[in-house]
Design an enzyme around this catalytic site. Structure first.
Site, PDB file in Angstrom:
ATOM      1  N   HIS A 263       0.813  -1.219   0.000  1.00  0.00           N
ATOM      2  CA  HIS A 263       0.000   0.000   0.000  1.00  0.00           C
ATOM      3  C   HIS A 263       0.842   1.263   0.000  1.00  0.00           C
ATOM      4  CE1 HIS A 263       1.258  -0.482   4.119  1.00  0.00           C
ATOM      5  NE2 HIS A 263       0.714   0.659   4.472  1.00  0.00           N
ATOM      6  N   CYS A 264       2.183   1.130   0.018  1.00  0.00           N
ATOM      7  CA  CYS A 264       3.034   2.316   0.152  1.00  0.00           C
ATOM      8  C   CYS A 264       3.840   2.637  -1.098  1.00  0.00           C
ATOM      9  CB  CYS A 264       3.980   2.143   1.343  1.00  0.00           C
ATOM     10  SG  CYS A 264       3.165   2.193   2.950  1.00  0.00           S
ATOM     11  N   LEU A 265       4.810   1.783  -1.429  1.00  0.00           N
ATOM     12  CA  LEU A 265       5.786   2.148  -2.445  1.00  0.00           C
ATOM     13  C   LEU A 265       5.202   2.409  -3.836  1.00  0.00           C
ATOM     14  CD1 LEU A 265       9.012   0.136  -1.621  1.00  0.00           C
ATOM     15  CD2 LEU A 265       8.175   2.292  -0.736  1.00  0.00           C
ATOM     16  N   ASP A 268       2.678   5.993  -2.608  1.00  0.00           N
ATOM     17  CA  ASP A 268       3.025   7.173  -1.813  1.00  0.00           C
ATOM     18  C   ASP A 268       3.968   8.149  -2.511  1.00  0.00           C
ATOM     19  OD1 ASP A 268       1.450   5.914  -0.023  1.00  0.00           O
ATOM     20  OD2 ASP A 268       2.988   5.577   1.497  1.00  0.00           O
TER      21      ASP A 268
END
Length: 423
Positions: A263-265, A268
């Site tokens: 869910h990040c890299l 974001d």
């Protein structure tokens, strides 16, 4: 020290919100775990988990206290002292989608009262707290942020499947729109975690979260591109990285792989790039280069798989390919934005017959083109090619090593086995 019970609402009961709910119950708060997904709430009410880091036993224990109320009914949001917004913030056509934050904010707006505290925890671009959350809360409640109620931002740092760092022992960044708000946010999270890190403003806290993941994203892209060049130059990239990592200062080890996920890299850093382009009219070149490299790593893996099969006079079309791991990271069942799924989809489009070993991934997260199987000698020997995409510890690596002559290992798990083709 046990916190005197106060009423806390956690909006979003996923990978971020559910751990916060569990920890808040343990710290003595009365917690409403709110989520708009009825099936998720029903599972929680029956004591069942759906994420790696929280067990059924933890949920059962929270329910047994009488202080944990899973709910999808907005009426249960009343009379809160603290509300934490932990909802998704996906990208839509390259731009941040704040609809989940907006809906969560609108849900609690009618119940904002003097002295309460609203904390945004969802990852987002700098300015979201003050430009989106605060105006909506003020418009709905008729109260003034800062003067009547507190607002802050505290970015999540959940790392699913991490056996060392969890919510409690990971330092928590906290911020507020003013000093009183910062104090309120600090007081709440200080009851949940071992260490809080106060930041001078919400924009700085929002950007700090993006910097953390952009740093990882850029460095992973660096070693991914290096791996591609090293293969063409007949240089062992893994030996290069290990040698560089022997330096006790000035170097941090990152390793290549089939791409980035979770869910990040994949998301974001693009928030940061979007914000810079929108407000300054410039391109954040490092982020855009990293996006280009990491997004195309699944294509590179498919190219390498095609070359491997061609070396045995076989085409991808009609070949049986056994994929080891579908989750985006080892020892986790999380398949969000998984590069392994991207590799599988590309191979399926080329006509491969796909089978996969991943005992951790939920069945409903597996594409229809893939058949989940056990890691057995028959599966390994019956495949035209085995591709290691996620190196779960539960996989029978000794069995794979025994048949290493037709394995493409993108994770370096079988590096020293003779005949293994590494990334």
């Amino acid at each position: 020290m046990t916190q005197v019970a106060r009423r806390v609402v956690i909006l979003g009961q996923g990978y971020v919100g559910l751990p916060v709910s569990m920890r808040a119950v343990q710290a003595g708060f009365d917690v409403v775990g709110f989520d708009v997904a009825k099936d998720r709430v029903d599972r929680l009410r029956s004591g069942k988990t759906f994420i790696d880091d929280i067990t059924d036993a933890e949920i059962a224990a929270a329910l047994a206290t009488g202080r944990f109320t899973p709910s999808y009914d907005p009426a249960d949001l009343t009379d809160f002292d603290v509300a934490v917004i932990s909802v998704p913030t996906p990208l839509r056509d390259g731009a941040p989608d704040l609809s989940y934050i907006e809906k969560a904010t609108d849900s609690i707006g009618p119940y904002v009262r003097p002295g309460c505290c609203v904390i945004l925890e969802s990852t987002t671009y700098p300015g979201t707290t003050e430009e989106v959350v605060v105006p909506r809360l003020e418009a709905i409640s008729g109260l003034r942020a800062g003067a009547d109620f507190h607002v802050g931002f505290s970015p999540e740092r959940i790392n699913p499947g991490d056996p060392v760092y969890g919510l409690k022992n990971t330092p928590k960044i906290v911020s507020g729109i003013d000093e009183a708000s910062l104090n309120a946010v600090t007081e709440f999270f200080a009851a949940l975690v071992d260490k809080v890190v106060p930041v001078c403003g919400t924009r700085e806290a929002e950007l700090a979260k993006l910097l953390e993941n952009t740093f990882r994203h850029v460095n992973i892209a660096l070693v991914n591109e290096l791996a591609m060049y090293c293969h063409d130059l007949d240089i062992d990239v893994w030996s290069v990285i290990d040698a560089a990592a022997s330096k006790p200062f000035g170097f941090m080890k990152f390793t290549p792989g089939p791409g980035v996920g979770g869910h990040c890299l994949p998301i974001d850093p693009s928030y940061l790039s979007w914000q810079v382009r929108r407000t300054l009219g410039r391109n954040f070149r490092f982020v855009e280069i990293a996006n280009d490299v990491n997004e195309h790593m699944p294509d590179y893996v498919v190219t390498r798989a095609t070359a491997h099969l061609n070396g045995n006079r076989k085409a991808v079309n009609g070949s049986t390919i056994l994929l080891i791991g579908l989750a985006y990271k080892p020892n986790s069942g999380d398949a969000r934005e998984s590069p392994a799924i991207a590799v599988a989809n590309r191979l399926a489009e080329l006509g491969a017959s796909l089978r996969a070993v991943d005992p951790l991934i939920p069945a409903d997260h597996v594409p229809a083109s893939i058949e989940i199987v056990d890691c057995s000698e028959a599966e390994v020997t019956g495949a035209d090619l085995v591709i290691v995409l996620t190196d779960h510890d539960v996989v029978d690596w000794a069995l794979l090593e025994k048949h290493a002559e037709k394995i493409l290992d993108t994770r370096n798990r079988l590096r020293h086995a003779p005949g293994v083709d590494t990334l």
